[in-house]
Design a protein around this motif. Structure first.
Motif, PDB file in Angstrom:
ATOM      1  N   GLY A  60      15.661 -59.278   1.768  1.00  0.00           N
ATOM      2  CA  GLY A  60      15.846 -59.671   0.377  1.00  0.00           C
ATOM      3  C   GLY A  60      17.178 -60.394   0.266  1.00  0.00           C
ATOM      4  N   GLU A  61      18.021 -59.929  -0.626  1.00  0.00           N
ATOM      5  CA  GLU A  61      19.350 -60.532  -0.790  1.00  0.00           C
ATOM      6  C   GLU A  61      20.411 -59.859   0.072  1.00  0.00           C
ATOM      7  OE1 GLU A  61      20.160 -63.388  -2.443  1.00  0.00           O
ATOM      8  OE2 GLU A  61      17.974 -63.513  -2.479  1.00  0.00           O
ATOM      9  N   TRP A  62      20.034 -58.814   0.776  1.00  0.00           N
ATOM     10  CA  TRP A  62      21.008 -58.074   1.574  1.00  0.00           C
ATOM     11  C   TRP A  62      21.446 -58.862   2.803  1.00  0.00           C
ATOM     12  CZ3 TRP A  62      18.774 -52.459   2.166  1.00  0.00           C
ATOM     13  CH2 TRP A  62      18.740 -51.832   0.923  1.00  0.00           C
ATOM     14  N   SER A  63      22.705 -58.663   3.135  1.00  0.00           N
ATOM     15  CA  SER A  63      23.252 -59.206   4.378  1.00  0.00           C
ATOM     16  C   SER A  63      22.962 -58.221   5.508  1.00  0.00           C
ATOM     17  CB  SER A  63      24.763 -59.395   4.237  1.00  0.00           C
ATOM     18  OG  SER A  63      25.411 -58.128   4.147  1.00  0.00           O
ATOM     19  N   LEU A  64      23.258 -58.631   6.718  1.00  0.00           N
ATOM     20  CA  LEU A  64      23.107 -57.734   7.859  1.00  0.00           C
ATOM     21  C   LEU A  64      24.043 -56.535   7.704  1.00  0.00           C
ATOM     22  CD1 LEU A  64      21.727 -57.105  10.489  1.00  0.00           C
ATOM     23  CD2 LEU A  64      23.321 -58.653  11.646  1.00  0.00           C
ATOM     24  N   LYS A  65      25.252 -56.768   7.215  1.00  0.00           N
ATOM     25  CA  LYS A  65      26.184 -55.665   6.954  1.00  0.00           C
ATOM     26  C   LYS A  65      25.564 -54.669   5.979  1.00  0.00           C
ATOM     27  CE  LYS A  65      29.447 -55.413   3.867  1.00  0.00           C
ATOM     28  NZ  LYS A  65      30.598 -55.576   2.996  1.00  0.00           N
ATOM     29  N   ASP A  66      24.916 -55.169   4.921  1.00  0.00           N
ATOM     30  CA  ASP A  66      24.274 -54.294   3.931  1.00  0.00           C
ATOM     31  C   ASP A  66      23.154 -53.474   4.565  1.00  0.00           C
ATOM     32  OD1 ASP A  66      25.902 -55.447   1.913  1.00  0.00           O
ATOM     33  OD2 ASP A  66      24.392 -57.007   1.528  1.00  0.00           O
ATOM     34  N   VAL A  67      22.368 -54.109   5.423  1.00  0.00           N
ATOM     35  CA  VAL A  67      21.257 -53.411   6.092  1.00  0.00           C
ATOM     36  C   VAL A  67      21.803 -52.317   7.012  1.00  0.00           C
ATOM     37  CG1 VAL A  67      19.329 -53.656   7.719  1.00  0.00           C
ATOM     38  CG2 VAL A  67      19.675 -55.374   5.913  1.00  0.00           C
ATOM     39  N   ILE A  68      22.853 -52.626   7.746  1.00  0.00           N
ATOM     40  CA  ILE A  68      23.442 -51.630   8.648  1.00  0.00           C
ATOM     41  C   ILE A  68      23.973 -50.442   7.851  1.00  0.00           C
ATOM     42  CG2 ILE A  68      25.320 -51.201  10.292  1.00  0.00           C
ATOM     43  CD1 ILE A  68      24.945 -54.200  11.156  1.00  0.00           C
ATOM     44  N   ALA A  69      24.644 -50.697   6.727  1.00  0.00           N
ATOM     45  CA  ALA A  69      25.150 -49.611   5.878  1.00  0.00           C
ATOM     46  C   ALA A  69      23.995 -48.780   5.330  1.00  0.00           C
ATOM     47  CB  ALA A  69      26.001 -50.175   4.743  1.00  0.00           C
ATOM     48  N   HIS A  70      22.925 -49.441   4.961  1.00  0.00           N
ATOM     49  CA  HIS A  70      21.718 -48.786   4.445  1.00  0.00           C
ATOM     50  C   HIS A  70      21.117 -47.850   5.508  1.00  0.00           C
ATOM     51  CE1 HIS A  70      17.596 -48.695   2.718  1.00  0.00           C
ATOM     52  NE2 HIS A  70      17.194 -49.008   3.934  1.00  0.00           N
ATOM     53  N   VAL A  71      20.936 -48.355   6.699  1.00  0.00           N
ATOM     54  CA  VAL A  71      20.381 -47.551   7.793  1.00  0.00           C
ATOM     55  C   VAL A  71      21.295 -46.357   8.083  1.00  0.00           C
ATOM     56  CG1 VAL A  71      19.862 -47.564  10.280  1.00  0.00           C
ATOM     57  CG2 VAL A  71      19.031 -49.424   8.816  1.00  0.00           C
TER      58      VAL A  71
END
Length: 156
Positions: free
Chosen positions: A36-47
């Motif tokens: 979506g609008e998330w960056s890779l950094k956002d995805v890593i934080a999410h995981v």
């Protein structure tokens, strides 16, 4: 599922996830559009949030102290995770990712095969799911889900 099988599945999927991350120049980790609008950094934080939550629950052998965010619809929970992490530095997010993964493996290592297949051993367990399934959803299945997003993003 037994502990050896679970750990093998997690390590294998995490190795694939880590290999894909290694293909990305660190200067791109904050570009939007990975999921979506998330960056890779956002995805890593999410995981990492999910790994941390699961590791904690299994380390204390109860879901009683789990985040209230689990009670929210998935989209709202994910939005809160995003909001809580978006101002963090990339270095902080990457360090946490390493730490939460290690904590997850350590928590799983403390469990027996019987623990992984008996929800009654963990007070306040979510109904209808075995412990190993909860771990799978929040580790190797989660990596695989976001790996698909990452591969599509890289192919653009």
């Amino acid at each position: 599922m037994n502990k050896a099988q679970l750990l093998k599945a997690i390590r294998s999927a995490r190795a694939e996830w880590d290999a894909a991350l290694a293909q990305v120049d660190p200067s791109r980790y904050e570009e939007t559009g990975v999921s979506g609008e998330w960056s890779l950094k956002d995805v890593i934080a999410h995981v990492s949030w999910f790994e941390r939550e699961v590791a904690h629950a299994f380390r204390i052998r109860s879901y009683e102290e789990s985040s209230e965010w689990w009670l929210l619809p998935a989209d709202e929970r994910n939005a809160r995770i995003y909001d809580a992490n978006r101002a963090r530095t990339l270095g902080d997010v990457l360090a946490e990712s390493t730490e939460t993964y290690a904590a997850l493996l350590s928590a799983i290592d403390s469990l027996s095969d019987e623990d992984l297949n008996d929800a009654e051993r963990f007070p306040y367990s979510p109904p209808g799911a075995q412990p190993w399934e909860i771990i799978a959803q929040n580790s190797y299945e989660h990596y695989q889900h976001h790996l698909g997003d990452l591969k599509k993003w890289l192919a653009r």
